[in-house]
Write an enzyme that holds these catalytic residues in place. Structure first.
Site, mmCIF file in Angstrom:
data_model
loop_
_atom_site.group_PDB
_atom_site.id
_atom_site.type_symbol
_atom_site.label_atom_id
_atom_site.label_comp_id
_atom_site.label_asym_id
_atom_site.label_seq_id
_atom_site.Cartn_x
_atom_site.Cartn_y
_atom_site.Cartn_z
ATOM 1 N N LYS A 79 0.855 -1.201 0.000
ATOM 2 C CA LYS A 79 0.000 0.000 0.000
ATOM 3 C C LYS A 79 0.884 1.242 0.000
ATOM 4 O O LYS A 79 1.915 1.273 0.679
ATOM 5 C CB LYS A 79 -0.907 -0.019 1.236
ATOM 6 C CG LYS A 79 -1.985 1.067 1.237
ATOM 7 C CD LYS A 79 -2.892 0.941 2.464
ATOM 8 C CE LYS A 79 -4.006 1.982 2.460
ATOM 9 N NZ LYS A 79 -4.887 1.877 3.648
ATOM 10 N N SER A 154 -9.759 1.978 2.578
ATOM 11 C CA SER A 154 -8.836 2.704 1.743
ATOM 12 C C SER A 154 -7.797 1.820 1.056
ATOM 13 O O SER A 154 -7.192 2.248 0.075
ATOM 14 C CB SER A 154 -8.105 3.753 2.592
ATOM 15 O OG SER A 154 -7.285 3.129 3.547
ATOM 16 N N SER A 178 -10.050 -0.237 6.886
ATOM 17 C CA SER A 178 -9.422 -0.076 5.571
ATOM 18 C C SER A 178 -8.737 -1.307 5.003
ATOM 19 O O SER A 178 -8.346 -1.297 3.834
ATOM 20 C CB SER A 178 -8.409 1.077 5.615
ATOM 21 O OG SER A 178 -9.075 2.305 5.533
#
Lengths: 480, 476
Positions: A79, A154, A178
């Site tokens: 990420k 996210s 997330s």
């Protein structure tokens, strides 16, 4: 066997056996990326040449017998809020468009030591603020199951990359859901560990007291293996817990046992009320029945305080974010406005131009709740609610080994549906947020699909340091 | 009759702690160094970096707190003070607002008005900021983060002081305590001790305080004294002319001897303090406190009292020697080796102070060791060198801390105790100075002094003047 069909652990085993090489695996991933990326947009940054070079170096070490871990040779997606030395780390924000860290996040270092090979950086909601990966400054990521839909967020890029075979596993971060929510929307496994289990060093902070790094994987066995590698006591993170010293098990793969006999599972009635999609509800309750059929003792109970979790979360996370994001000012790194008159104007223009709308909304909210005269009424009250929520979970875990519920009220919404109504988007976090407020571990795993063919996620929550119970129950369910 | 005014003063004193590393990272706190060389991701606020508390800072803060009679906050926390400025890399300073480590203390001071206790409201730990340098040539500002993250404690007094004299006595007292603890060198002119003065005036007998101002940029005791006098006068003039004092921060300009308003309360920033989520609360156990208490040094008052009973040296000397922890340590350690307090004190009070003054140095900068001073005293005692040579040797030792025994040996400075050589020199002097010899023999006792001098000169100083005197008298 198609090399991309392997799980992470299977791939590494095959590499160590000499059936395939780490370079083959990386090449396969890169060609899958070539096929799918124009539709999915899971990655923000990639360095193909470097990825292949790193894979070759790992292959050599494996052949020499220097690397033999369960993840040796496996391509991983990271990420984009996790620092990677020498590789751009943007948090999907314009304000960090040119930021190249001088060090790697501890979790990434641990993976690389174990022989995993970084492919690139995955797309996300800007600074992890959002539930759809639509607030990214680098374009939306689409759900591999149906590209008209969002992948969740996210960590949407990470979840989509795993689901689309654009990596073997990925790292995400979870501040209010997330990891779990995009895992649910993309039909993969995602785990948010107990706060303090994975070092936050190198994770660009959003809500520091809630942020945890965790794995997104194809199955539960991979999830346990990755967690075992990334969990570490890190002296560079003062909130990192020495689980080994405190005798809090970190041999997560030992929990890959197909057995839930006698395990007590509580289903909070509060998680099945208004707002929950019927198909999601049915799938989750069906999963509970299957666990009961395997010998688990399943019953309903009242968790309470669920309605207060969202306002408490958005107060605390926004407050911390407003402060954490102050360092992005155009002075030391990242974006700086092209023209300005003096210091104040530079700050104003840089931050106005560099941050997106959702980030600005949360900075304003956070600055407001911390401002003098409002601190007690909002921030302190939210901290009190946080403590009460933790107590409610403590009461529940006095009775149950696990809590079972949905991950999100619905399956993945269509692109563009959520952003128009931020409040509605915030309400979508209702089942995941309390877990972060209480610092607990929780896992999201696929439990079917809705009539549109979109994945539904099952959430299991455990008491602090009880990840092994999560893994055991999830593994048992997955074996069905 | 004109109204009588009373000055009310409280101080905020920042002390830079002398830890080896910074408060939240492992970078060096050493002064100097090229810009941004004592830095790392943490103290430059890089994304993803996290602070980790240096325990030595807590130890030092606690030690100062205990020495100033504070209560230790056993559950204490760090808070973030949010404000944007380029010297502050995260745009928040990690400090303590809600639960500072020390509270409710006091120190006793003595002035011409007598003894008094000054309350300490709190002591908190925080990080220092970097330094902004404006480049006039390029018309841009540059930032050096070498000082960013250097540990500070802020000692906040109660508004208990009423005069500049009390303020100076309080600061001297704090400086002495902190120096004795080895927690800082406390130099106002170098910024390792900085004092902000909060001052208000009120009519004598008034029950409430007047509106106060805060004065910054006070770099010496002289500046503080002048600033207090100036600000008192300014506020009284305002009140006398029917105006009001504005609550504001003012900057003292030492050259112009005047303070200028920097910012008023109205444009004071909202720092949006909140507990730093990156730093877990600090639990200070009773054992930890006891450990710090047990390792507290002997402070100046105790030391002075002990010296009075233990050593036969003048009270004035005791005052000077204990005024610097380093000087006192040097004194005691040298006495422990040679057992001659009077002689050690004489070297410190005489030659040492003279050279310090001459070179404009602080006692803390003395570099010679107690071992070497003891050796020098030994050389004089055994008459291996005479006092003139000893002073010359001392001067070298003061500069470079060499072993005086070796030095005297190598340079051939030892007193010649060879009677034959001495007799020969004396005979030569007698032969060469018939007039002085005649004077002496004629009853002018003083003439022998000249002959001794001539002999010493011939011996290039390496003779014991007493022996020379004796031999001269024999031969005359």
């Amino acid at each position: 066997m198609d090399i991309l069909a392997y799980s992470a652990v299977e791939l590494s085993a095959a590499i160590k056996q000499g059936t395939v090489t780490a370079v083959d695996a990386m090449a396969a991933v890169l060609s899958r990326i070539d096929e799918r990326e124009s539709d999915i947009n899971a990655y923000v940054t990639m360095d193909r040449e470097q990825a292949l070079k790193a894979a070759a170096a790992v292959q050599e070490k494996i052949e020499k017998g220097e690397l033999n871990g369960v993840l040796a040779g496996v391509p991983v997606a990271v990420k984009d809020n996790l620092c990677t030395e020498g590789m751009r780390t943007t948090c999907s924000s314009k304000i960090l468009e040119n930021f190249v860290p001088t060090f790697s996040a501890e979790a990434v270092v641990n993976l690389e030591k174990a022989g995993a090979v970084v492919i690139g950086k995955t797309n996300m909601d800007e600074f992890a603020m959002g539930s759809t990966t639509e607030t990214s400054a680098y374009g939306v990521t689409r759900n591999p199951w149906n590209t008209d839909h969002v992948p969740g967020g996210s960590s949407g890029g990470s979840a989509a990359a795993v689901a689309a075979g654009e990596c073997y596993f990925a790292l995400g971060s979870d501040t209010g859901g997330s990891i779990r929510q995009p895992a649910s929307f993309c039909g993969v496994v995602g785990l948010k560990p107990t706060y303090g289990t994975v070092s936050r060093y190198g994770l660009v902070a959003y809500g520091s007291s809630l942020d945890q790094i965790g794995p997104l994987t194809k199955n539960v066995a991979d999830c346990a293996a990755v967690l075992e590698v990334i969990a570490s006591h890190d002296v560079k993170d003062a909130t990192s817990i020495n689980r080994k010293e405190e005798n809090k098990d970190t041999d997560f793969t030992a929990a890959l046992v197909d057995d839930v006999k006698g395990m007590k599972i509580g289903i909070p009635r509060d998680y099945f009320g208004e707002g929950l999609d019927g198909e999601v509800k049915d799938a989750v309750l069906a999963a509970a029945k299957q666990l009961a059929a395997k010998g688990a003792v399943v019953e309903e109970f009242d968790l309470s305080l669920v309605a207060y979790a969202i306002p408490a979360y958005y107060t605390i996370a926004a407050a911390e974010a407003s402060s954490n994001l102050e360092r992005f000012d155009g002075i030391k790194y990242g974006y700086r406005a092209a023209s300005f008159e003096g210091l104040h104007d530079m700050y104003k223009k840089t931050r106005s131009e560099g941050f997106g709308a959702e980030v600005k909304r949360r900075i304003m909210l956070g600055s407001f709740v911390l401002s003098s005269g409002y601190y007690d009424a909002y921030y302190l009250k939210a901290l009190k609610v946080k403590a009460m929520i933790k107590n409610a979970f403590d009461d529940a875990f006095a009775k149950y080994d696990l809590i079972l519920g949905p991950v999100a009220p619905t399956t993945a919404p269509k692109l563009g549906e959520s952003l128009s109504d931020p409040l509605k988007m915030y309400l979508g976090d209702i089942y995941t947020i309390s877990v972060n407020l209480a610092g607990l571990p929780a896992i999201s795993l696929p439990c079917g699909k809705d009539s549109k063919g979109l994945p539904i996620g099952l959430q299991l929550i455990a008491d602090s340091f009880q990840e092994k119970k999560l893994i055991q129950a999830a593994y048992t369910y997955e074996k069905q | 009759m004109a109204k009588q005014y009373e000055t009310v003063i409280g101080l905020e004193v920042h002390v830079e702690l002398a830890t080896k590393t910074k408060i939240f990272c492992g970078c060096s706190t050493a002064f100097g160094g090229a810009p941004n060389t004592h830095t790392c991701p943490v103290c430059t606020g890089m994304p993803g970096s996290l602070p980790v508390l240096n325990r030595q800072v807590v130890n030092a803060a606690m030690a100062v707190g205990l020495a100033t009679n504070c209560t230790i906050t056993q559950y204490c926390k760090f808070d973030r003070k949010n404000y944007f400025y380029p010297d502050n890399p995260q745009n928040y300073q990690i400090s303590q607002l809600y639960l500072p480590i020390c509270r409710n203390g006091h120190v006793d001071i003595e002035t011409s008005e007598g003894k008094k206790s000054v309350g300490i409201h709190e002591i908190h730990m925080e990080e220092d900021a970097g330094k902004l340098i404006h480049d006039e040539w390029e018309d841009c500002s540059l930032v050096d983060y070498n000082r960013s993250g250097v540990p500070l404690i802020e000692i906040v007094s109660e508004p208990d002081m009423r005069s500049a004299e009390e303020v100076i006595a309080y600061l001297e007292k704090l400086r002495m305590i902190v120096q004795y603890l080895g927690a800082s060198d406390c130099k106002l002119n170098e910024g390792s001790m900085r004092a902000d003065v909060n001052l208000s005036v009120r009519e004598v007998g008034a029950e409430t305080f007047g509106t106060r101002t805060e004065m910054k940029n006070l770099n010496s005791f002289r500046a503080i004294t002048h600033a207090i006098a100036g600000e008192r006068e300014r506020q009284i003039e305002l009140l006398e002319s029917g105006q009001q004092v504005t609550q504001e921060t003012r900057r003292w300009d030492d050259a112009k001897e005047y303070s200028y308003a920097m910012r008023s309360k109205e444009d004071a920033q909202d720092y949006r303090y909140f507990p730093d989520p990156d730093l877990p609360p600090i639990y200070i156990s009773d054992e930890w406190i006891a450990q710090i208490r047990d390792s507290q040094p002997e402070f100046r008052e105790e030391k002075m009292a002990r010296y009075k009973t233990e050593f036969d040296i003048p009270e004035y000397d005791i005052g000077i020697i204990t005024d610097s922890k380093h000087l006192a340590d040097l004194f005691e350690e040298t006495v422990a080796i040679c057992g001659q307090p009077k002689k050690v004190s004489n070297w410190l009070m005489g030659e040492t102070l003279r050279l310090l003054k001459e070179k404009g140095m602080d006692p803390e900068e003395i570099c010679f060791s107690p071992e070497n001073l003891a050796k020098l005293i030994g050389l004089v005692d055994s008459k291996a060198v005479n006092s003139t040579v000893a002073k010359e040797v001392f001067e070298v030792m003061f500069a470079e801390d060499m072993d005086p025994e070796k030095y005297v040996e190598e340079k051939g400075l030892k007193t010649v105790n060879d009677e034959g050589a001495l007799r020969k020199a004396v005979e030569e002097v007698i032969r060469a100075n018939p007039q002085s010899v005649a004077d002496y023999r004629g009853g002018k006792e003083k003439a022998i002094g000249f002959l001794v001098g001539q002999t010493m000169k011939a011996m290039r100083g390496k003779a014991d003047p007493g022996t020379v005197n004796k031999v001269l008298k024999e031969l005359l």
